[in-house]
Design a protein around this motif. Structure first.
Motif, PDB file in Angstrom:
ATOM      1  N   PRO A 140       0.837  -1.238   0.077  1.00  0.00           N
ATOM      2  CA  PRO A 140       0.335   0.029   0.087  1.00  0.00           C
ATOM      3  C   PRO A 140       0.877   1.276   0.060  1.00  0.00           C
ATOM      4  O   PRO A 140       2.289   1.397   0.180  1.00  0.00           O
ATOM      5  N   PRO A 141       0.283   2.479  -0.111  1.00  0.00           N
ATOM      6  CA  PRO A 141       0.874   3.604   0.234  1.00  0.00           C
ATOM      7  C   PRO A 141       1.382   3.589   1.400  1.00  0.00           C
ATOM      8  O   PRO A 141       0.424   3.473   2.342  1.00  0.00           O
ATOM      9  N   TYR A 142       2.578   4.089   1.984  1.00  0.00           N
ATOM     10  CA  TYR A 142       2.929   3.943   3.145  1.00  0.00           C
ATOM     11  C   TYR A 142       4.016   5.012   3.620  1.00  0.00           C
ATOM     12  O   TYR A 142       4.556   5.073   4.782  1.00  0.00           O
ATOM     13  N   ILE A 143       3.936   6.230   2.999  1.00  0.00           N
ATOM     14  CA  ILE A 143       4.730   7.141   3.407  1.00  0.00           C
ATOM     15  C   ILE A 143       4.013   8.325   4.065  1.00  0.00           C
ATOM     16  O   ILE A 143       2.884   8.650   3.435  1.00  0.00           O
ATOM     17  N   ALA A 144       4.637   8.788   5.237  1.00  0.00           N
ATOM     18  CA  ALA A 144       3.957   9.948   5.791  1.00  0.00           C
ATOM     19  C   ALA A 144       3.732  11.093   5.148  1.00  0.00           C
ATOM     20  O   ALA A 144       4.752  11.385   4.496  1.00  0.00           O
ATOM     21  N   ASN A 145       2.705  11.990   5.402  1.00  0.00           N
ATOM     22  CA  ASN A 145       2.509  13.042   4.245  1.00  0.00           C
ATOM     23  C   ASN A 145       3.584  14.130   4.394  1.00  0.00           C
ATOM     24  O   ASN A 145       3.840  14.980   3.705  1.00  0.00           O
ATOM     25  N   ASN A 146       4.217  14.260   5.589  1.00  0.00           N
ATOM     26  CA  ASN A 146       5.178  15.071   5.841  1.00  0.00           C
ATOM     27  C   ASN A 146       6.385  14.823   5.721  1.00  0.00           C
ATOM     28  O   ASN A 146       7.459  15.337   6.198  1.00  0.00           O
ATOM     29  N   ASP A 147       6.626  13.306   5.365  1.00  0.00           N
ATOM     30  CA  ASP A 147       7.924  12.873   5.271  1.00  0.00           C
ATOM     31  C   ASP A 147       8.714  13.329   4.103  1.00  0.00           C
ATOM     32  O   ASP A 147       8.258  13.572   2.901  1.00  0.00           O
ATOM     33  N   ARG A 148      10.148  13.602   4.227  1.00  0.00           N
ATOM     34  CA  ARG A 148      10.951  14.270   3.253  1.00  0.00           C
ATOM     35  C   ARG A 148      11.145  13.553   2.024  1.00  0.00           C
ATOM     36  O   ARG A 148      11.586  13.965   0.756  1.00  0.00           O
ATOM     37  N   GLN A 149      10.876  12.055   2.117  1.00  0.00           N
ATOM     38  CA  GLN A 149      11.089  11.146   1.023  1.00  0.00           C
ATOM     39  C   GLN A 149      10.264  11.706  -0.300  1.00  0.00           C
ATOM     40  O   GLN A 149      10.537  11.234  -1.403  1.00  0.00           O
ATOM     41  N   ILE A 150       9.036  12.001   0.053  1.00  0.00           N
ATOM     42  CA  ILE A 150       8.013  12.317  -1.091  1.00  0.00           C
ATOM     43  C   ILE A 150       8.603  13.492  -1.853  1.00  0.00           C
ATOM     44  O   ILE A 150       8.098  13.791  -3.050  1.00  0.00           O
ATOM     45  N   GLU A 151       9.773  14.335  -1.444  1.00  0.00           N
ATOM     46  CA  GLU A 151      10.101  15.376  -2.086  1.00  0.00           C
ATOM     47  C   GLU A 151      11.384  15.024  -2.857  1.00  0.00           C
ATOM     48  O   GLU A 151      12.181  15.857  -3.746  1.00  0.00           O
ATOM     49  N   THR A 152      11.621  13.523  -2.930  1.00  0.00           N
ATOM     50  CA  THR A 152      12.968  13.341  -3.667  1.00  0.00           C
ATOM     51  C   THR A 152      12.598  13.493  -5.028  1.00  0.00           C
ATOM     52  O   THR A 152      11.455  13.360  -5.253  1.00  0.00           O
ATOM     53  N   ILE A 153      13.517  13.700  -5.986  1.00  0.00           N
ATOM     54  CA  ILE A 153      13.282  13.897  -6.997  1.00  0.00           C
ATOM     55  C   ILE A 153      12.572  12.680  -7.716  1.00  0.00           C
ATOM     56  O   ILE A 153      11.740  13.031  -8.725  1.00  0.00           O
ATOM     57  N   HIS A 154      13.125  11.644  -7.635  1.00  0.00           N
ATOM     58  CA  HIS A 154      12.453  10.262  -7.899  1.00  0.00           C
ATOM     59  C   HIS A 154      10.916  10.307  -7.871  1.00  0.00           C
ATOM     60  O   HIS A 154       9.992  10.112  -8.800  1.00  0.00           O
ATOM     61  N   THR A 155      10.515  10.286  -6.701  1.00  0.00           N
ATOM     62  CA  THR A 155       9.180  10.183  -6.189  1.00  0.00           C
ATOM     63  C   THR A 155       8.190  11.301  -6.704  1.00  0.00           C
ATOM     64  O   THR A 155       6.943  11.159  -6.771  1.00  0.00           O
ATOM     65  N   ARG A 156       8.752  12.513  -7.081  1.00  0.00           N
ATOM     66  CA  ARG A 156       8.158  13.608  -7.390  1.00  0.00           C
ATOM     67  C   ARG A 156       7.371  13.444  -8.797  1.00  0.00           C
ATOM     68  O   ARG A 156       6.181  14.143  -9.077  1.00  0.00           O
ATOM     69  N   PHE A 157       7.933  12.526  -9.642  1.00  0.00           N
ATOM     70  CA  PHE A 157       7.148  12.070 -10.705  1.00  0.00           C
ATOM     71  C   PHE A 157       6.056  11.016 -10.610  1.00  0.00           C
ATOM     72  O   PHE A 157       5.623  10.679 -11.555  1.00  0.00           O
ATOM     73  N   GLU A 158       6.108  10.494  -9.536  1.00  0.00           N
ATOM     74  CA  GLU A 158       4.887   9.366  -9.453  1.00  0.00           C
ATOM     75  C   GLU A 158       4.050   9.758  -8.580  1.00  0.00           C
ATOM     76  O   GLU A 158       3.652  10.654  -8.049  1.00  0.00           O
ATOM     77  N   PRO A 159       2.796   9.010  -8.859  1.00  0.00           N
ATOM     78  CA  PRO A 159       1.438   9.461  -8.254  1.00  0.00           C
ATOM     79  C   PRO A 159       1.324   9.348  -6.865  1.00  0.00           C
ATOM     80  O   PRO A 159       1.753   8.360  -6.424  1.00  0.00           O
ATOM     81  N   GLN A 160       1.208  10.587  -6.469  1.00  0.00           N
ATOM     82  CA  GLN A 160       1.268  10.678  -4.751  1.00  0.00           C
ATOM     83  C   GLN A 160       0.252   9.734  -4.148  1.00  0.00           C
ATOM     84  O   GLN A 160       0.609   9.097  -3.023  1.00  0.00           O
ATOM     85  N   SER A 161      -0.866   9.441  -4.874  1.00  0.00           N
ATOM     86  CA  SER A 161      -1.828   8.366  -4.204  1.00  0.00           C
ATOM     87  C   SER A 161      -1.317   6.869  -3.940  1.00  0.00           C
ATOM     88  O   SER A 161      -1.841   6.256  -3.493  1.00  0.00           O
ATOM     89  N   ALA A 162      -0.041   6.689  -4.821  1.00  0.00           N
ATOM     90  CA  ALA A 162       0.366   5.433  -4.729  1.00  0.00           C
ATOM     91  C   ALA A 162       1.484   5.400  -3.418  1.00  0.00           C
ATOM     92  O   ALA A 162       1.902   4.510  -3.123  1.00  0.00           O
ATOM     93  N   LEU A 163       1.872   6.570  -3.062  1.00  0.00           N
ATOM     94  CA  LEU A 163       3.003   6.642  -2.248  1.00  0.00           C
ATOM     95  C   LEU A 163       2.746   7.265  -0.843  1.00  0.00           C
ATOM     96  O   LEU A 163       3.061   6.575   0.285  1.00  0.00           O
ATOM     97  N   VAL A 164       1.769   7.881  -0.546  1.00  0.00           N
ATOM     98  CA  VAL A 164       1.255   8.767   0.591  1.00  0.00           C
ATOM     99  C   VAL A 164       0.102   8.514   1.319  1.00  0.00           C
ATOM    100  O   VAL A 164      -0.871   8.159   0.571  1.00  0.00           O
ATOM    101  N   SER A 165       0.245   8.167   2.719  1.00  0.00           N
ATOM    102  CA  SER A 165      -1.021   7.595   3.397  1.00  0.00           C
ATOM    103  C   SER A 165      -1.120   8.282   4.830  1.00  0.00           C
ATOM    104  O   SER A 165      -0.549   7.759   5.610  1.00  0.00           O
ATOM    105  N   GLY A 166      -1.667   9.475   4.922  1.00  0.00           N
ATOM    106  CA  GLY A 166      -2.091  10.287   5.952  1.00  0.00           C
ATOM    107  C   GLY A 166      -0.717  10.787   6.757  1.00  0.00           C
ATOM    108  O   GLY A 166       0.482  10.575   6.234  1.00  0.00           O
ATOM    109  N   GLU A 167      -1.056  11.231   8.136  1.00  0.00           N
ATOM    110  CA  GLU A 167      -0.144  11.861   9.044  1.00  0.00           C
ATOM    111  C   GLU A 167       1.044  10.830   9.204  1.00  0.00           C
ATOM    112  O   GLU A 167       2.179  11.198   8.981  1.00  0.00           O
ATOM    113  N   ASP A 168       0.729   9.463   9.406  1.00  0.00           N
ATOM    114  CA  ASP A 168       1.958   8.759   9.873  1.00  0.00           C
ATOM    115  C   ASP A 168       2.338   7.586   8.889  1.00  0.00           C
ATOM    116  O   ASP A 168       2.933   6.857   9.245  1.00  0.00           O
ATOM    117  N   GLY A 169       1.584   7.653   7.753  1.00  0.00           N
ATOM    118  CA  GLY A 169       1.929   6.605   6.588  1.00  0.00           C
ATOM    119  C   GLY A 169       0.934   5.346   6.885  1.00  0.00           C
ATOM    120  O   GLY A 169       1.209   4.425   5.926  1.00  0.00           O
TER     121      GLY A 169
END
Ligand SMILES: C[S@@+](CC[C@H](N)C(=O)[O-])C[C@H]1O[C@@H](n2cnc3c(N)ncnc32)[C@H](O)[C@@H]1O
Length: 283
Positions: A187-216
């Protein structure tokens, strides 16, 4: 006229500061544009690039320099024994997800016609790998994204896998009243304030596949108790999760009455897959 070898040498120097896999990236681009396979690339270094090839290579290299993942540029990614089409509607399948596929295969008898559910199938990576490996399995892959399911359906055809059915819907709502021997989910399991989602790689991927709420853990919290209901007695739920989520996922599995909870680790010895079994006899 530029030779392939000259272009490769120059391009590696260009992207080495943005890519840890510069040599591999450039080789993948060269293979794609010059229609070479792994074994013929080395022997083709002397070929002279025509204008069209050079233009395509430079266009792809510019996209790579802007941080776009190589899999999106060439439109495909190798996963397990398959080559999967990917685009910006799908997550790029990761090596750690192959660990999840291994864990599922360890739990089943490939010769039996059991039912397996892959929740949040994306490109179809998990469902199609299992389907290819074990043609007798009866597999359902679900996703909330119709666009991802269109890619997964194309991938089933490209890889000649015919025992996977794709259904759209919100997690278990896609398969109301159905029961399975195994439920697998990345499932998506990255917390929405996690800096991982700002990496250049994940910036191109659908956020709905990555991010899952406050704590992931929002998706996992939703899925785990519902999956228990959708499993046959003795069935297994097998989940991928973040590198630091083992204790939380362990508690969620235990709270939902799963037994025999175990964890599998990646090459860095970090637990990335957790699994639990529904009791053989449900009281
Ligand atoms: C981390 S990606 C995994 C994709 C694929 N299984 C893989 O391992 O490469 C999570 C997937 O869950 C899907 N997803 C997100 N929210 C969902 C929901 N509410 N119901 C069903 N699928 C969902 C996303 O569209 C995405 O394809």
């Amino acid at each position: 006229m530029t030779t392939l070898d000259e272009w490769i040498t120059k391009s590696v120097k260009n992207i080495i500061h943005i890519s840890e896999t510069a040599h591999l990236d450039v080789a993948i681009l060269a293979r794609k544009v010059c229609m070479l396979d792994r074994s013929t690339l080395g022997a083709s270094s002397h070929i002279r690039l025509n204008e069209q090839q050079l233009e395509s290579l430079e266009y792809f290299l510019t996209r790579r320099l802007q941080g776009e993942p190589i899999a999106y540029i060439v439109g495909e990614k190798d996963f397990w024994t398959l080559t999967l089409m990917v685009n910006r509607d799908t997550l790029i399948p990761r090596p750690e997800t192959e660990l999840l596929v291994e864990c599922v295969l360890e739990k089943i008898d490939c010769q039996k016609k059991i039912r397996i559910l892959d929740l949040g199938t994306g490109s179809g990576a998990i469902a199609l790998s299992l389907g290819k490996e074990c043609p007798r399995l009866d597999i359902v892959g679900t996703d909330i994204s119709q666009k991802a399911l269109a890619v997964a359906t194309t991938n089933s055809k490209l890889n000649g896998v015919s025992n996977v059915q794709f259904i759209s819907g919100n997690w278990l709502d896609a398969v109301p009243g159905q029961q399975f021997s195994i439920i697998a989910c990345n499932p998506p399991y990255i917390a929405n304030n996690d800096r991982q989602i700002e990496t250049i790689h994940t910036r191109f991927e659908p956020q709905s596949a990555l991010v899952s709420g406050e704590d992931g853990l929002e998706a996992l919290r939703h899925i785990i108790p519902l999956a228990y209901e959708a499993l046959l007695p003795g069935g297994w739920l097998i989940l991928e999760h973040g590198y630091n989520q083992k204790p939380s996922v362990n508690n969620l599995l235990s709270d939902a009455n799963f037994a025999s909870i175990t964890h599998a680790s990646d090459l860095a010895k970090t637990a990335r897959v957790s699994m639990g079994q529904k009791a053989q006899r449900v009281k």
